[in-house]
Design a protein around this motif. Structure first.
Motif, short mmCIF file in Angstrom:
data_model
loop_
_atom_site.label_atom_id
_atom_site.label_comp_id
_atom_site.label_asym_id
_atom_site.label_seq_id
_atom_site.Cartn_x
_atom_site.Cartn_y
_atom_site.Cartn_z
N LEU A 265 -8.59 4.27 0.50
CA LEU A 265 -9.18 5.34 1.31
C LEU A 265 -10.35 4.69 2.07
N MET B 213 -5.65 11.65 3.58
CA MET B 213 -5.01 10.41 4.00
C MET B 213 -5.23 10.20 5.50
N ARG B 214 -5.32 8.94 5.90
CA ARG B 214 -5.53 8.64 7.32
C ARG B 214 -4.32 9.09 8.14
N GLN C 4 0.92 13.63 5.02
CA GLN C 4 -0.38 14.25 4.80
C GLN C 4 -0.29 15.20 3.60
N SER D 255 -3.57 2.61 -2.98
CA SER D 255 -3.86 2.74 -1.55
C SER D 255 -5.37 2.70 -1.38
N GLY E 28 5.78 2.51 -1.82
CA GLY E 28 5.26 2.42 -0.45
C GLY E 28 6.14 1.52 0.40
N GLY F 71 3.06 7.38 6.12
CA GLY F 71 2.87 8.25 4.97
C GLY F 71 2.66 9.70 5.37
N SER G 119 0.85 -1.18 0.00
CA SER G 119 0.00 0.00 0.00
C SER G 119 0.89 1.23 0.00
N SER G 120 0.67 2.11 -0.96
CA SER G 120 1.48 3.32 -1.04
C SER G 120 0.65 4.53 -0.63
N ARG G 121 0.99 5.11 0.51
CA ARG G 121 0.31 6.32 0.98
C ARG G 121 1.08 7.58 0.60
N GLU G 122 1.92 7.44 -0.42
CA GLU G 122 2.73 8.56 -0.91
C GLU G 122 1.97 9.32 -1.99
N GLU H 247 -12.73 11.13 8.05
CA GLU H 247 -11.43 11.23 8.71
C GLU H 247 -11.48 12.18 9.89
#
Length: 340
Positions: free
Chosen positions: A281, A217-218, A209, A279, A316, A207, A126-129, A174
């Motif tokens: 959401l 993003m979380r 924000q 990723s 990620g 990751g 998972s890539s939160r980038e 969120e």
């Protein structure tokens, strides 16, 4: 053609593939147990690894197990088997949630998943980038939509207006999560800022924000972050308009959640082979009201199970995995018992 019994090495390789699946907070809520004749693999839900505040009905848990089931199917084909999956949802604890019959050998012929997905099982992250401002080609997107459809779900690539509406719902969810003390407390039990770990979320995977607050993003560390956990995550500029898709099922029962997990993983592995990053959401599906609003009425009836974000960018960070011996219940080795 009946295949020989699975060897211990094959069983361990199957379990490693299943255990590489994604799960909420990297909780890894699964166990695998071979049958006495070593030609079937039973899959159990490990409810001790549930996330009950965030996932009270176990929907995310079943989706995670569905992803593990798909990895098992891919690995079984890789080892020359023709897997037959039987879903048995609704059995708590001691009963398997699914069973994979591996007695039949695979006949020569076309790749059952369209292409060999096995290499992607251990490359998928998972890539939160932030992703590049580059569109996914229509041909690739069509393959992903077909992959989801083959698993009995509907994946819908969202147009700009729907993307903005879903982002607004995700941002609302969120904000509610960040203000919910019980959820924040539960999430922090899965943070692993200190290495090494075998589950949960390491600091490298949190990751950044979005500097412009377009892509919600979380925030795993909370807002404001708990001093005992970590400093605030950095901010970066994300893509101007992320490419989002919803994954929808006709029903909303345990069997549908397992199908959604298999579809998600099939799409994710295929996307990985195409060089795409993904990723989830997840925030808006965690609240009943925002989850209902995710559905586009023009798309007809259905239940949104996931919101996926696609793009080109960094792969990620890797997340830790439980050792195979913790997730696979192998029978005693007769040779070891005899000192051989």
């Amino acid at each position: 053609m009946i295949s020989p019994a699975l060897t211990r090495d094959e069983l361990r390789a199957l379990a490693a593939a299943g255990g590489a699946a994604p799960s909420l907070h990297n909780s890894q809520p699964w166990r695998f147990r071979p049958s006495a004749d070593l030609r079937r693999l039973e899959v159990y839900a490990d409810y001790r690894r549930a996330v009950p505040v965030t996932d009270p009905d176990g929907r995310a848990l079943h989706i995670s197990i569905g992803a593990a089931l798909f990895n098992l199917r891919v690995a079984a084909v890789h080892f020359g088997r023709a897997p037959v999956l039987r879903l048995q949802p609704g059995h708590p604890g001691r009963q398997p949630i699914a069973e994979l019959d591996l007695a039949e050998g695979r006949q020569a012929g076309p790749e059952p998943f369209g292409r060999d997905l096995y290499p992607a099982v251990f490359l998928r992250h998972s890539s939160r980038e932030p992703f590049a401002n580059r569109d996914v080609p229509e041909a690739v997107l069509g393959e992903l939509l077909d992959a989801a459809h083959t698993e009995g779900t509907v994946m819908t690539a969202l147009e700009e207006a729907e993307v903005r509406r879903v982002l607004d719902l995700t941002a609302e969810a969120e904000a509610r999560i960040a203000a919910d003390v019980a959820r924040q407390t539960e999430t922090r039990t899965w943070l692993r800022p200190e290495a090494p770990a075998v589950d949960g979320i390491p600091a490298a995977a949190f990751g950044p924000q979005d500097h412009d607050a377009r892509v919600p993003m979380r925030s795993f560390t909370g807002r404001p972050p708990a001093p005992a956990v970590l400093a605030p995550p950095p901010t970066r500029r994300f893509e101007a308009l992320p490419q989002l898709a919803t994954l929808t099922t006709h029903g909303d029962r345990a069997a549908d959640w397992l199908r959604a997990g298999q579809a998600m993983e099939r799409v994710w592995l295929l996307a990985t082979l195409h060089g795409l990053r993904v990723s989830v959401l997840h925030q808006a599906v965690e609240w009943p009201d925002t989850r209902r609003l995710l559905r586009d009425p023009e798309q007809g009836p259905g239940h949104v199970q996931l919101v996926l974000r696609f793009g080109y960018g960094p792969p990620g960070a890797t997340t830790p995995r439980r050792p195979v011996d913790e997730i696979l219940d192998l029978p005693a080795d007769p040779g070891a018992a005899q000192g051989m």
